[in-house]
Motif scaffolding. Sequence first.
Motif, PDB file in Angstrom:
ATOM      1  N   ARG A 474       0.958  -1.300  -0.086  1.00  9.02           N
ATOM      2  CA  ARG A 474      -0.016   0.043   0.100  1.00  9.02           C
ATOM      3  C   ARG A 474       1.012   1.108   0.112  1.00  9.02           C
ATOM      4  N   MET A 475       1.409   1.643  -1.107  1.00  9.38           N
ATOM      5  CA  MET A 475       2.647   2.741  -1.252  1.00  9.38           C
ATOM      6  C   MET A 475       1.539   3.790  -1.794  1.00  9.38           C
ATOM      7  N   LYS A 476       0.928   4.420  -0.728  1.00  7.03           N
ATOM      8  CA  LYS A 476      -0.209   5.644  -1.044  1.00  7.03           C
ATOM      9  C   LYS A 476       0.654   6.899  -0.748  1.00  7.03           C
ATOM     10  N   HIS A 477       1.886   6.956  -0.301  1.00  9.73           N
ATOM     11  CA  HIS A 477       2.531   8.119   0.107  1.00  9.73           C
ATOM     12  C   HIS A 477       3.045   8.803  -1.142  1.00  9.73           C
ATOM     13  N   ASP A 478       3.336  10.249  -0.891  1.00 11.40           N
ATOM     14  CA  ASP A 478       3.858  10.918  -2.124  1.00 11.40           C
ATOM     15  C   ASP A 478       5.457  10.555  -2.262  1.00 11.40           C
ATOM     16  N   PHE A 479       5.951  11.219  -3.381  1.00  5.08           N
ATOM     17  CA  PHE A 479       7.314  10.751  -3.771  1.00  5.08           C
ATOM     18  C   PHE A 479       8.236  11.080  -2.471  1.00  5.08           C
ATOM     19  N   LYS A 480       8.256  12.196  -1.964  1.00  2.00           N
ATOM     20  CA  LYS A 480       9.388  12.577  -0.750  1.00  2.00           C
ATOM     21  C   LYS A 480       9.221  11.783   0.190  1.00  2.00           C
ATOM     22  N   ASP A 481       7.840  11.465   0.646  1.00  2.00           N
ATOM     23  CA  ASP A 481       7.840  10.347   1.875  1.00  2.00           C
ATOM     24  C   ASP A 481       8.253   9.114   1.497  1.00  2.00           C
ATOM     25  N   ARG A 482       8.143   8.796   0.301  1.00  2.00           N
ATOM     26  CA  ARG A 482       8.537   7.271  -0.018  1.00  2.00           C
ATOM     27  C   ARG A 482      10.076   7.073   0.025  1.00  2.00           C
ATOM     28  N   ILE A 483      10.827   8.395  -0.434  1.00  2.00           N
ATOM     29  CA  ILE A 483      12.281   8.307  -0.404  1.00  2.00           C
ATOM     30  C   ILE A 483      12.668   8.148   1.080  1.00  2.00           C
ATOM     31  N   SER A 508      15.192  -2.057  -7.314  1.00  2.00           N
ATOM     32  CA  SER A 508      14.290  -1.936  -6.215  1.00  2.00           C
ATOM     33  C   SER A 508      13.803  -0.642  -5.862  1.00  2.00           C
ATOM     34  N   VAL A 509      14.745   0.032  -5.880  1.00  2.00           N
ATOM     35  CA  VAL A 509      14.308   1.528  -5.208  1.00  2.00           C
ATOM     36  C   VAL A 509      13.394   2.057  -6.390  1.00  2.00           C
ATOM     37  N   ALA A 510      13.645   1.825  -7.537  1.00  2.00           N
ATOM     38  CA  ALA A 510      12.722   2.404  -8.636  1.00  2.00           C
ATOM     39  C   ALA A 510      11.590   1.892  -8.659  1.00  2.00           C
ATOM     40  N   GLU A 511      11.409   0.777  -8.445  1.00  2.00           N
ATOM     41  CA  GLU A 511       9.814  -0.091  -8.073  1.00  2.00           C
ATOM     42  C   GLU A 511       9.230   0.472  -6.957  1.00  2.00           C
ATOM     43  N   LEU A 512       9.868   0.744  -5.762  1.00  2.00           N
ATOM     44  CA  LEU A 512       9.231   1.447  -4.557  1.00  2.00           C
ATOM     45  C   LEU A 512       8.803   2.841  -4.756  1.00  2.00           C
ATOM     46  N   LEU A 513       9.600   3.533  -5.771  1.00  2.00           N
ATOM     47  CA  LEU A 513       9.211   4.659  -5.991  1.00  2.00           C
ATOM     48  C   LEU A 513       8.200   5.084  -7.173  1.00  2.00           C
ATOM     49  N   GLY A 514       7.635   3.879  -7.464  1.00  2.00           N
ATOM     50  CA  GLY A 514       6.569   3.807  -8.452  1.00  2.00           C
ATOM     51  C   GLY A 514       6.818   3.752  -9.921  1.00  2.00           C
ATOM     52  N   MET A 515       7.931   3.101 -10.401  1.00  2.00           N
ATOM     53  CA  MET A 515       8.622   3.207 -11.911  1.00  2.00           C
ATOM     54  C   MET A 515       7.272   2.073 -12.473  1.00  2.00           C
ATOM     55  N   ASP A 516       7.027   2.367 -13.699  1.00  2.00           N
ATOM     56  CA  ASP A 516       5.976   1.491 -14.501  1.00  2.00           C
ATOM     57  C   ASP A 516       6.190  -0.071 -14.095  1.00  2.00           C
ATOM     58  N   ASN A 517       5.432  -0.894 -13.940  1.00  3.70           N
ATOM     59  CA  ASN A 517       5.564  -2.397 -13.655  1.00  3.70           C
ATOM     60  C   ASN A 517       6.240  -3.034 -14.867  1.00  3.70           C
ATOM     61  N   GLU A 518       6.061  -2.784 -16.011  1.00  2.00           N
ATOM     62  CA  GLU A 518       6.245  -3.392 -17.292  1.00  2.00           C
ATOM     63  C   GLU A 518       7.806  -3.100 -17.622  1.00  2.00           C
ATOM     64  N   ILE A 519       7.951  -1.685 -17.030  1.00  2.00           N
ATOM     65  CA  ILE A 519       9.578  -1.452 -17.183  1.00  2.00           C
ATOM     66  C   ILE A 519      10.422  -2.214 -16.149  1.00  2.00           C
ATOM     67  N   ILE A 520       9.960  -2.399 -15.125  1.00  2.00           N
ATOM     68  CA  ILE A 520      10.689  -2.944 -13.874  1.00  2.00           C
ATOM     69  C   ILE A 520      10.772  -4.420 -14.289  1.00  2.00           C
TER      70      ILE A 520
END
Length: 529
Positions: A474-483, A508-520
Motif C-alpha cells: 500500500r504505497m499511497k505516500h507521495d514521492f518525498k515520503d517514499r524516499i 528495487s528503489v525504482a520499483e518502490l518509488l513507482g516506476m512502471d511495472n512493465e519497465i521493472i
Amino acid sequence: MRSQFWIFAEMDSFYDEFQPLSAYSMSLRDGFVFTDRAELEGHFDKTAVMLSFIESNEDLMKDLRNHIGRIPVLSTIDSRAFEISELYIVKKFLFNYSKVFGFLNDEVIKAFDVSFSSTELHELLRKDKSQHDNETFYISANYSDELTKVRKKIQDLDLEIKTSAQDRKDVLFTKNGLNFEHKDFLVIGKSDSKALDSNDYFLEPYDAQHFIVKVVNTDEHLGLLSTREELIQQEKIAERDVIKMLSETISKESVKLTQYIATIKDLDVHLAKAAMCLKFNLKRPRLNEYSSPIAIKNGRLVPLEAKCKKMKVDYTPLTTNVSNRINVIHGSNMGGKTVILKSVAFLQLLTQMGFYIPADDYNTVIFDHLFYIGDDNDASVDGLSSFGMEMYNFIESTKEGTERSLYLLDEFARTTNTKEAEALISGILNSFVNSERYAFFSTHYMNLPASNNVSFYRMKGLNKTSFEEYYGNRMKHDFKDRIKMINDFMEYEMVEDDGSEVAQDAISVAELLGMDNEIISKAKEHLKG
C-alpha cells in the motif's frame, strides 16, 4: 583555499565549533595537518591532559577562559623605546598570563612546560597608580626621583597659577563689576564695552551689538605660565628616561615573552579541542605503523548525523575493518558508498589535524597526503569536462603525492562509457597495488579484476523484505515520503563482496518509488540474462 578533500569531508560546519580564545591562536584555525606520527601522538597526549584538567576543575573554566581570551597580541617584545600604549599591552599580557598560570595544576604545567618567571617585570609595570586596574598603564612619579620632583613643582605651580588668575579676576570685578568666576570669557553689550581698559581686557566682536570679553593676564601670571612650560619639558625628558628603562627591561625578557606566547597558543588550542571532546563525545584515535589496516567502530560523520537529526531520520554510524590497503565498494547510488568515503575522509582529516574523533574506536595510519578525486563542481581548468577534470586532478595528485598517500575516488570516470571507465579503474588498481598507497574506491562498475591485494565490498543496501513487511503493497505516500521511508530501510553497512550476488538495489528503489511495472519486469529479465 580549502582542499577538495576538506570540502568532500564536509569539514567546515564541524570545524566552526573549534573556538580557541586568544588572538594568538586564530591563525591555527587554518587547519594544520600533521604528517609525523610521534609529533601527533605528543599532541594527543596534551589534549588528554587538558581534558582531564577540565573534567576535574569545572569551577575554574570560566575564569581561565576569560583570562586567555583577554591576552593581547604583543606587537613587539624587543625595542629600545616602547610607546606608552605598548607598555600597557605588555602589562595586560603579563597580568592575564600570570592569572592563567595560577589556575594550572602540576600535571598541566609539566605536560605543556608552562613557566612564569617575570614577576619582577610585572611588578615594575604595576608601579603606576593603576595597581587595582591591571589593564591600564600610566607613567607614575613612583618610577623616578626626578619625575617625582618635577611633578611636585608642576603641582605647586598649578596652584600658584590658579591663585594668580583668581586674584586678577577679583581685582577686575572690584574695578568693573564683571564676574569671570568659572568663566573664560563674557559676552557684553557694545555700549558697556566702552568703559573697559584695553590693559585689562581683550575685546572681540560677537555680533553687531555685542563683544566677547577676556581677561588680560598680568606679566607676573604670564611668567608663571612660561615657567610651567619649562617644567613640562623637564617632565617629558624624565618620562622618556622611564620609558627607556622599562623598554630595556622588557627587551631583556624577550626570550621569556616569546615562550609565554607559544605556551598560550598551546594551552588555548588544546583547551578548545578538549572542549570539543566533551561536546561531541570524541575519542582518541589509535595510530599504527604504516601498512596496518584501517578499522572503524561506530564512526560518525557529524555533519550528516546533524542533518539526519534535523530531518528526524535515523543515522547509522560506520563500523568496518578493512584488511587491505586498496578497497573497492560497490552499491547503488542510494546505498551509501559516498557516505562511507566521506566518513573515512572526515575521521582521517580530523585525526591528522590533531583532533580526537567521533568514533568508539579508530585505528589508522598517518599519510603524507590526502587526496579526493570525484565530483569537483567548484573547480575548472581551461574548460575541461567533468571527466577531464577528474583526469587532471588524478594526474596532479600522482605528481604531488608520495607513496604514503590516501586516495578516495568517488564514482571515478562515471561520466564516460562503462567499458573504458572499468579499464581506467583497473589500471589504477594495478598501479596502486604495486605501491604503498592506500585507496578507497566507490563505484557501480562490477567487472573489475580480482586481486589478493584488493578487497571488494558491497553495501548491504535496501532491506526490501523488511520494507515490504512493514508497508505491504500500500504505497499511497507521495514521492518525498517514499524516499524517506526507503532511507529508513537502507542498511548502510559494508559487507565483503565475493561476486555471488547481483546487486538489484537500483531496480528495487525504482520499483518502490513507482516506476512502471512493465519497465521493472523487463529490467529484471535483463539482469537474469
